[in-house]
Design a protein around this motif. Structure first.
Motif, PDB file in Angstrom:
ATOM      1  N   MET A  99       0.829  -1.201   0.000  1.00 46.29           N
ATOM      2  CA  MET A  99       0.000   0.000   0.000  1.00 46.29           C
ATOM      3  C   MET A  99       0.867   1.257   0.000  1.00 46.29           C
ATOM      4  O   MET A  99       0.626   2.201  -0.765  1.00 46.29           O
ATOM      5  CB  MET A  99      -0.927  -0.004   1.216  1.00 46.29           C
ATOM      6  CG  MET A  99      -1.780   1.245   1.344  1.00 46.29           C
ATOM      7  SD  MET A  99      -2.922   1.476  -0.033  1.00 46.29           S
ATOM      8  CE  MET A  99      -4.133   0.186   0.338  1.00 46.29           C
ATOM      9  N   ARG A 100       1.881   1.280   0.841  1.00 45.19           N
ATOM     10  CA  ARG A 100       2.760   2.449   0.885  1.00 45.19           C
ATOM     11  C   ARG A 100       3.469   2.658  -0.435  1.00 45.19           C
ATOM     12  O   ARG A 100       3.638   3.796  -0.908  1.00 45.19           O
ATOM     13  CB  ARG A 100       3.775   2.291   2.022  1.00 45.19           C
ATOM     14  CG  ARG A 100       3.157   2.315   3.404  1.00 45.19           C
ATOM     15  CD  ARG A 100       4.234   2.158   4.483  1.00 45.19           C
ATOM     16  NE  ARG A 100       3.665   2.170   5.810  1.00 45.19           N
ATOM     17  CZ  ARG A 100       3.424   3.265   6.515  1.00 45.19           C
ATOM     18  NH1 ARG A 100       3.708   4.452   5.995  1.00 45.19           N
ATOM     19  NH2 ARG A 100       2.904   3.190   7.718  1.00 45.19           N
ATOM     20  N   LEU A 101       3.904   1.566  -1.046  1.00 41.52           N
ATOM     21  CA  LEU A 101       4.607   1.666  -2.321  1.00 41.52           C
ATOM     22  C   LEU A 101       3.689   2.217  -3.405  1.00 41.52           C
ATOM     23  O   LEU A 101       4.075   3.119  -4.168  1.00 41.52           O
ATOM     24  CB  LEU A 101       5.152   0.297  -2.729  1.00 41.52           C
ATOM     25  CG  LEU A 101       5.840   0.233  -4.101  1.00 41.52           C
ATOM     26  CD1 LEU A 101       7.060   1.148  -4.134  1.00 41.52           C
ATOM     27  CD2 LEU A 101       6.226  -1.203  -4.441  1.00 41.52           C
ATOM     28  N   CYS A 102       2.470   1.707  -3.475  1.00 43.08           N
ATOM     29  CA  CYS A 102       1.532   2.174  -4.506  1.00 43.08           C
ATOM     30  C   CYS A 102       1.139   3.626  -4.283  1.00 43.08           C
ATOM     31  O   CYS A 102       1.014   4.392  -5.247  1.00 43.08           O
ATOM     32  CB  CYS A 102       0.299   1.272  -4.536  1.00 43.08           C
ATOM     33  SG  CYS A 102       0.609  -0.384  -5.194  1.00 43.08           S
ATOM     34  N   LEU A 103       0.936   4.023  -3.030  1.00 42.79           N
ATOM     35  CA  LEU A 103       0.618   5.417  -2.756  1.00 42.79           C
ATOM     36  C   LEU A 103       1.775   6.332  -3.163  1.00 42.79           C
ATOM     37  O   LEU A 103       1.563   7.408  -3.744  1.00 42.79           O
ATOM     38  CB  LEU A 103       0.292   5.607  -1.276  1.00 42.79           C
ATOM     39  CG  LEU A 103      -1.045   5.060  -0.779  1.00 42.79           C
ATOM     40  CD1 LEU A 103      -1.172   5.232   0.723  1.00 42.79           C
ATOM     41  CD2 LEU A 103      -2.212   5.729  -1.486  1.00 42.79           C
ATOM     42  N   ALA A 104       2.988   5.890  -2.882  1.00 48.39           N
ATOM     43  CA  ALA A 104       4.153   6.692  -3.263  1.00 48.39           C
ATOM     44  C   ALA A 104       4.273   6.786  -4.776  1.00 48.39           C
ATOM     45  O   ALA A 104       4.547   7.863  -5.331  1.00 48.39           O
ATOM     46  CB  ALA A 104       5.418   6.086  -2.661  1.00 48.39           C
ATOM     47  N   LEU A 105       4.070   5.659  -5.468  1.00 48.36           N
ATOM     48  CA  LEU A 105       4.151   5.677  -6.932  1.00 48.36           C
ATOM     49  C   LEU A 105       3.056   6.547  -7.539  1.00 48.36           C
ATOM     50  O   LEU A 105       3.288   7.261  -8.519  1.00 48.36           O
ATOM     51  CB  LEU A 105       4.049   4.246  -7.477  1.00 48.36           C
ATOM     52  CG  LEU A 105       5.237   3.325  -7.183  1.00 48.36           C
ATOM     53  CD1 LEU A 105       4.958   1.916  -7.714  1.00 48.36           C
ATOM     54  CD2 LEU A 105       6.521   3.875  -7.806  1.00 48.36           C
ATOM     55  N   GLY A 106       1.857   6.493  -6.960  1.00 50.95           N
ATOM     56  CA  GLY A 106       0.781   7.345  -7.456  1.00 50.95           C
ATOM     57  C   GLY A 106       1.082   8.819  -7.261  1.00 50.95           C
ATOM     58  O   GLY A 106       0.819   9.641  -8.151  1.00 50.95           O
ATOM     59  N   LEU A 107       1.675   9.153  -6.112  1.00 52.53           N
ATOM     60  CA  LEU A 107       2.033  10.549  -5.862  1.00 52.53           C
ATOM     61  C   LEU A 107       3.112  11.012  -6.830  1.00 52.53           C
ATOM     62  O   LEU A 107       3.046  12.129  -7.371  1.00 52.53           O
ATOM     63  CB  LEU A 107       2.503  10.698  -4.415  1.00 52.53           C
ATOM     64  CG  LEU A 107       2.821  12.116  -3.938  1.00 52.53           C
ATOM     65  CD1 LEU A 107       1.593  13.011  -4.066  1.00 52.53           C
ATOM     66  CD2 LEU A 107       3.313  12.095  -2.497  1.00 52.53           C
ATOM     67  N   VAL A 108       4.088  10.147  -7.081  1.00 50.79           N
ATOM     68  CA  VAL A 108       5.136  10.496  -8.046  1.00 50.79           C
ATOM     69  C   VAL A 108       4.542  10.669  -9.443  1.00 50.79           C
ATOM     70  O   VAL A 108       4.886  11.613 -10.168  1.00 50.79           O
ATOM     71  CB  VAL A 108       6.240   9.417  -8.053  1.00 50.79           C
ATOM     72  CG1 VAL A 108       7.207   9.631  -9.216  1.00 50.79           C
ATOM     73  CG2 VAL A 108       6.998   9.428  -6.739  1.00 50.79           C
ATOM     74  N   ALA A 109       3.641   9.759  -9.838  1.00 50.90           N
ATOM     75  CA  ALA A 109       3.012   9.869 -11.158  1.00 50.90           C
ATOM     76  C   ALA A 109       2.218  11.159 -11.285  1.00 50.90           C
ATOM     77  O   ALA A 109       2.236  11.827 -12.330  1.00 50.90           O
ATOM     78  CB  ALA A 109       2.100   8.665 -11.401  1.00 50.90           C
ATOM     79  N   ALA A 110       1.507  11.550 -10.198  1.00 52.01           N
ATOM     80  CA  ALA A 110       0.742  12.802 -10.225  1.00 52.01           C
ATOM     81  C   ALA A 110       1.670  14.000 -10.379  1.00 52.01           C
ATOM     82  O   ALA A 110       1.411  14.909 -11.187  1.00 52.01           O
ATOM     83  CB  ALA A 110      -0.086  12.928  -8.950  1.00 52.01           C
ATOM     84  N   LEU A 111       2.782  14.011  -9.636  1.00 56.98           N
ATOM     85  CA  LEU A 111       3.711  15.134  -9.714  1.00 56.98           C
ATOM     86  C   LEU A 111       4.403  15.201 -11.069  1.00 56.98           C
ATOM     87  O   LEU A 111       4.595  16.292 -11.631  1.00 56.98           O
ATOM     88  CB  LEU A 111       4.746  15.028  -8.584  1.00 56.98           C
ATOM     89  CG  LEU A 111       4.194  15.180  -7.166  1.00 56.98           C
ATOM     90  CD1 LEU A 111       5.296  14.972  -6.144  1.00 56.98           C
ATOM     91  CD2 LEU A 111       3.545  16.542  -6.986  1.00 56.98           C
ATOM     92  N   VAL A 112       4.769  14.047 -11.607  1.00 53.84           N
ATOM     93  CA  VAL A 112       5.422  14.031 -12.923  1.00 53.84           C
ATOM     94  C   VAL A 112       4.458  14.510 -13.998  1.00 53.84           C
ATOM     95  O   VAL A 112       4.825  15.315 -14.875  1.00 53.84           O
ATOM     96  CB  VAL A 112       5.947  12.615 -13.238  1.00 53.84           C
ATOM     97  CG1 VAL A 112       6.397  12.514 -14.703  1.00 53.84           C
ATOM     98  CG2 VAL A 112       7.113  12.269 -12.321  1.00 53.84           C
TER      99      VAL A 112
END
Length: 493
Positions: free
Chosen positions: A353-366
């Motif tokens: 869950m933490r990994l997916c949330l982090a990846l989603g946040l990175v994708a949103a920022l990118v």
């Protein structure tokens, strides 16, 4: 029988749908938990039929909006017929009054956030730190109306909105019905700012103001979530659009103050400061524009924080949405990954869950950064709208009304292929952007139940049946309209 001008038909159809939805909310809405003795408690057993009727009404409202946009694209006028006016501020206000008026007096719909707002406002009045404690620290009836998963969650909102929520709680004495009505009046003030400033912003961006009002103000998400749901996005977006409009008018100091106030309602509006800097750079140079904007923004934030007395806890509360119970694409992937790991016999805890949330946040920022990178071709307001859509869809928390963050700016700034060419130096008009935004708004209008909770199988079937009933009613009305259309009488010379 003379056919009424089309604009009256849209208003009546959408108003009928909103009235049906408001009535359904008495049994299927986000009702207070402690109302077993209230006069509407007898309607609770009608939640199933009410859900069907509510989705039928929602369908009528969505069709009314879509038909209005179709005729606007065809003729750049809302109605065909003598005396019909353009889709201007007055016409938009009248139409929105017909579509949203019935929703003002019904229980909250599609979300229980209004109860959270009132509880957090009461916490401010009681000198409880809303940035450290959830509403469980308040206790009492207001806190009991907040879903269990949010009882321990600190407030993710800025001091401007919490001060407004505290004022509403104080004026209404903690009474739920009056409190919800007060929050809706605040939301109406935000929508009024949108109606006033969105056409001006559209003109600055080379877009037809009528098209901007149709997509940005009249779309179903506004009456359903900003007014019926009383969400604070109404105030945030109203201040943001007003600030951006003044920035285009070269009133950069006032624009900075308004955009900062919007960000102190809800953090995503901080993107508007980039637009102010981008526009100010054209007249004062990059360093001067950045320094002036940063100075006014910091001064405004400090002054508001001091005046409200709430403190600077809102800085740390910016991470509140990164919460595993929040619904989003990334959290859904996290839950799927956790279940897959469990099926494989792996105990990874919260790691997936933490990994997916982090990846989603990175994708949103990118994605947001990529949209801003193209601002010279798209224009700063349009680029900001795309960036906010990326954050809303890919970020750690997603709700249907979050789409309005970017949708309102897209309505005002996305190149419009209907009446005019894009301004010099801009990208060529993209024919798919505005239709895609309109389709997305319609889809998102149907994804949440009026109760604010997720559907089970029976509720999903009832909702689908309600949509079908609404479509059948629209088809019948369409046939009836064609049947009563006057037949031209030939003139014998």
């Amino acid at each position: 029988m003379r056919r009424l001008p089309t604009v009256h038909g849209y208003r009546l159809l959408g108003g009928a749908g909103a009235t049906l939805l408001a009535g359904a909310g008495l049994a299927a809405g986000a009702l207070p938990m402690g109302t077993q003795a209230s006069w509407w408690s007898a309607l609770r057993h009608l939640a199933g039929p009410a859900l069907l009727c509510g989705y039928a009404g929602l369908t009528l409202l969505a069709v009314a909006w879509w038909w209005a946009g179709r005729d606007l694209r065809r003729t750049r006028r809302v109605a065909a017929g003598p005396g019909a006016g353009r889709l201007d501020r007055r016409s938009t206000a009248l139409t929105l009054a017909c579509w949203a008026g019935p929703l003002l007096l019904c229980p909250p719909l599609f979300s229980r956030d209004a109860y959270s707002y009132l509880a957090q406002g009461a916490m401010v009045l009681a000198d409880i730190d809303v940035y450290r404690h959830g509403v469980a620290a308040l206790g009492g009836r207001l806190a009991a109306e907040v879903p269990l998963m949010w009882q321990q969650t600190p407030a993710p909102y800025g001091p401007v909105f919490l001060a407004i929520a505290a004022a509403v709680s104080a004026l209404t004495g903690g009474k739920l019905v009056l409190g919800v009505l007060g929050l809706r009046l605040v939301a109406l003030a935000g929508v009024a700012l949108l109606v006033t400033y969105l056409p001006r912003l559209a003109r600055h961006c080379g877009v037809d103001p009528g098209a901007a009002l149709w997509l940005g103000v009249l779309n179903p998400l506004v009456p359903l979530h900003l007014i019926a749901g009383a969400h604070n996005e109404a105030v945030m977006l109203g201040l943001l659009v007003a600030g951006l409009c003044l920035a285009f008018d070269r009133r950069f100091e006032v624009a900075t103050v308004l955009v900062t106030l919007a960000a102190l309602v809800k953090a995503p509006a901080v993107v508007g400061l980039l637009v102010v800097v981008s526009l100010a750079t054209r007249h004062a140079g990059r360093r001067a524009a950045l320094a002036r904007t940063a100075g006014f923004a910091a001064g405004t934030a400090a002054a508001v924080t001091w005046a409200t007395g709430i403190g600077y806890g809102w800085v740390g509360a910016l991470g509140t949405p990164v919460y595993r119970h929040s619904w989003s694409l990334s959290s859904a992937l996290g839950r799927g990954a956790t279940r897959l790991a469990a099926a494989l016999g792996l105990d990874l805890g919260d790691g997936p869950m933490r990994l997916c949330l982090a990846l989603g946040l990175v994708a949103a920022l990118v994605s947001a950064g990529a949209a801003w990178w193209w601002r010279r071709r798209l224009g700063p307001a349009y680029a900001s709208g795309l960036a906010l859509v990326a954050v809303a869809l890919l970020g750690p928390a997603t709700r249907p009304w979050y789409a309005l963050w970017g949708l309102v700016l897209i309505a005002a700034a996305a190149p419009d292929t209907w009446p005019a060419r894009a301004p010099a130096g801009r990208a060529a008009p993209s024919a798919w952007v505005r239709p895609a935004a309109a389709c997305g708004a319609v889809v998102l209008a149907f994804v949440a139940l009026p109760s604010g909770f997720g559907p089970d199988g029976t509720q999903a079937l009832l909702a689908a049946a309600g949509v079908l009933v609404g479509l059948v009613a629209v088809g019948w009305l369409r046939l009836l309209t064609v049947a009563v259309r006057p037949v031209p009488v030939p003139v014998i010379r």
